[in-house]
Design a protein around this motif. Sequence first.
Motif, PDB file in Angstrom:
ATOM      1  N   GLY A  49      -5.097  -1.644  -8.029  1.00  0.00           N
ATOM      2  CA  GLY A  49      -4.025  -1.342  -7.095  1.00  0.00           C
ATOM      3  C   GLY A  49      -2.657  -1.509  -7.717  1.00  0.00           C
ATOM      4  N   ASN A 154       1.039  11.471  -8.362  1.00  0.00           N
ATOM      5  CA  ASN A 154       0.083  11.536  -7.254  1.00  0.00           C
ATOM      6  C   ASN A 154      -0.494  12.937  -7.146  1.00  0.00           C
ATOM      7  OD1 ASN A 154      -1.464  10.704  -5.084  1.00  0.00           O
ATOM      8  ND2 ASN A 154       0.153  11.084  -3.585  1.00  0.00           N
ATOM      9  N   ALA A 185       0.057   4.368  -1.924  1.00  0.00           N
ATOM     10  CA  ALA A 185      -1.205   4.052  -1.242  1.00  0.00           C
ATOM     11  C   ALA A 185      -2.263   5.105  -1.560  1.00  0.00           C
ATOM     12  CB  ALA A 185      -0.976   3.949   0.263  1.00  0.00           C
ATOM     13  N   GLU A 186      -1.889   6.373  -1.595  1.00  0.00           N
ATOM     14  CA  GLU A 186      -2.842   7.436  -1.939  1.00  0.00           C
ATOM     15  C   GLU A 186      -3.301   7.309  -3.393  1.00  0.00           C
ATOM     16  OE1 GLU A 186      -1.053  11.187  -1.135  1.00  0.00           O
ATOM     17  OE2 GLU A 186      -0.952  10.865   1.040  1.00  0.00           O
ATOM     18  N   VAL A 188      -3.578   4.599  -5.149  1.00  0.00           N
ATOM     19  CA  VAL A 188      -4.528   3.490  -5.224  1.00  0.00           C
ATOM     20  C   VAL A 188      -5.905   3.931  -4.746  1.00  0.00           C
ATOM     21  CG1 VAL A 188      -5.101   1.226  -4.257  1.00  0.00           C
ATOM     22  CG2 VAL A 188      -2.780   1.689  -5.056  1.00  0.00           C
ATOM     23  N   GLN A 189      -5.941   4.733  -3.684  1.00  0.00           N
ATOM     24  CA  GLN A 189      -7.217   5.233  -3.179  1.00  0.00           C
ATOM     25  C   GLN A 189      -7.931   6.101  -4.208  1.00  0.00           C
ATOM     26  OE1 GLN A 189      -8.871   4.509  -0.273  1.00  0.00           O
ATOM     27  NE2 GLN A 189      -7.296   2.925  -0.112  1.00  0.00           N
ATOM     28  N   ARG A 190      -7.165   6.782  -5.048  1.00  0.00           N
ATOM     29  CA  ARG A 190      -7.756   7.619  -6.095  1.00  0.00           C
ATOM     30  C   ARG A 190      -8.149   6.816  -7.332  1.00  0.00           C
ATOM     31  NH1 ARG A 190      -3.544  11.814  -4.976  1.00  0.00           N
ATOM     32  NH2 ARG A 190      -4.595  13.515  -3.856  1.00  0.00           N
TER      33      ARG A 190
END
Length: 248
Positions: A49, A154, A185-186, A188-190
Amino acid sequence: MTERGGPFDDRPVRRVRTRRDAAYDASAWPASIPAVGQLLRDGLDLPAGVTFLVGENGAGKSTIVEAVAEAYGLPPEGGSNQGHHATRRTESPLADWLLLERAPWAAKWGFFLRAETMHGYYTYFESVATGDDPALHTMSHGESFNALLATRLNHPQFTAGLVCLDEPEAALSFSSTLSWLANLAEMVQRGTQVLCATHSPVLSALPGAHILELGEWGIRETAWAELEVVRNERSFLDAPGRWFRHLL
């Protein structure tokens, strides 16, 4: 993502530590900066993260982010590991003293956004850009940062890996900073790992982020509400007159 040392730990950088053959004078800059000295003595685990480095000017935030980026193989003046450019070297020797512990199966891509040298990167980017790439030199400072966020930081083609950010809020309005929160946040999700030096109480409020405060004590983990910059800006916005009595 799993904890450090687990069999499926896929963080691009698990830990930053000092090379065994590193030759440096602990009393000389940059090792004399308390945060850098602590890093050289104790090393630093980087969780999955986003990790924010927060502190006053001169606390060592940018020096550490810059060194980690260079040790990862990123150009010290900014950009990705897919291309290098350089004008005048001004970086500290810290990168030469560091070793990054990396998962061999982790993503290798990375990007370093360094606010004060991005003009040079834009010129390099323009020389290798395709027709689909943004014309960064034609944009305002903030617009160009937002374009890089959308097309590189991103973007599904490039995310995962390590992204190093050196005070990106320098170019951003309040609304753009909020957009960066959502994009982080996106990312980190990836699976992207982010190391960011910042003065921004807005950016560092990202839920789930790991916050390290740098100062005369070295490096310490802290909560967002306990950051000095958060307390000071909240106090100023509540009653600017109290500050003006001492400043003006």
